[in-house]
Design an enzyme around this catalytic site. Sequence first.
Site: not given
Ligand code: AMP
Length: 283
Positions: A37, A150-151
């Site tokens: 993040h 990652k997503d």
């Molecule tokens: P989340 O809180 O899991 O919904 O993720 C929020 C954002 O952070 C999304 O756009 C994810 O793809 C990104 N994200 C999560 N993990 C990673 C990572 N390891 N590297 C880069 N971006 C990430």
Amino acid sequence: MIFIKKIKEMKSYIKEKKREGKIIGFVPTMGYLHPGHLSLIKKAKEDCEVVVVSIFVNPTQFGRGEDYEHYPRNLERDKKLCQEEGVDVIFAPEVKEMYPQGYSTFVEVEGMFSSILEGASRPGHFRGVTTVLTKLFHIISPDYSYFGEKDYQQALVVKKMVKDLSLNTQIFVLPTVREEDGLAVSSRNFYLNKEERKEAAILHKSLISAKEEVRKGERDPRYLISFMKNLIEKEPLAEIDYIAVVNPETLEEVKKINKKVLLILAVNIGKTRLIDNIKLKIR
Ligand code: AMP
């Protein structure tokens, strides 16, 4: 840094900043912030004059029996991290603010992107993601929005939605941040016990080993899939959901590896479902 919970307040803040002609950057998250993040936040800080981070564990993107209730949350820690990064606003609405009683409108990207891989394994997941993002994009009106590779499939679905609905935000997709052993950083890694954490490294290891096979000349996706499957199945707690070799733009399975391909997988380690991917360019 300002902390906002109400949609109305968020909108009036943005209205003021737009009046001042500021460029707004937006990083949507479900909180429990980690270096993945933070990499998005840092890039938003570089590009934009005002950076908004949303923290909202979105119930509509979790299926029945998934981990909504147990998803890790720690708002105080998140606030501290955002403050350190120079975030201007955290937008952290409550569920009833985003989905008041009687809420009944959903946004869905139909077709391939949403019905294969993550879409097939998690029915309704992307519908929840695109619905909440549509709301957030309307509330925050960001010039630029930042997502993680990652997503991977999520980023494609979001880009498609933005294009189809002519939304006014530009999507940036940034590289996956990894732990030292290659495991993609994720809020869900928090669930892993010591043994599971060790085994979880196999996701990235299998992708990297497959990459090496391709470098040595392998071009058959079926071989690569069974090669990765064999590696992963050696770990006693690992259970494969899917492994696929696909076109990085369409996510269609490829018959032969040439030019660009995406290796993408989802694996349960114990009870924790992890995803990862790697893009290969073949010269
Ligand atoms: P989340 O809180 O899991 O919904 O993720 C929020 C954002 O952070 C999304 O756009 C994810 O793809 C990104 N994200 C999560 N993990 C990673 C990572 N390891 N590297 C880069 N971006 C990430």
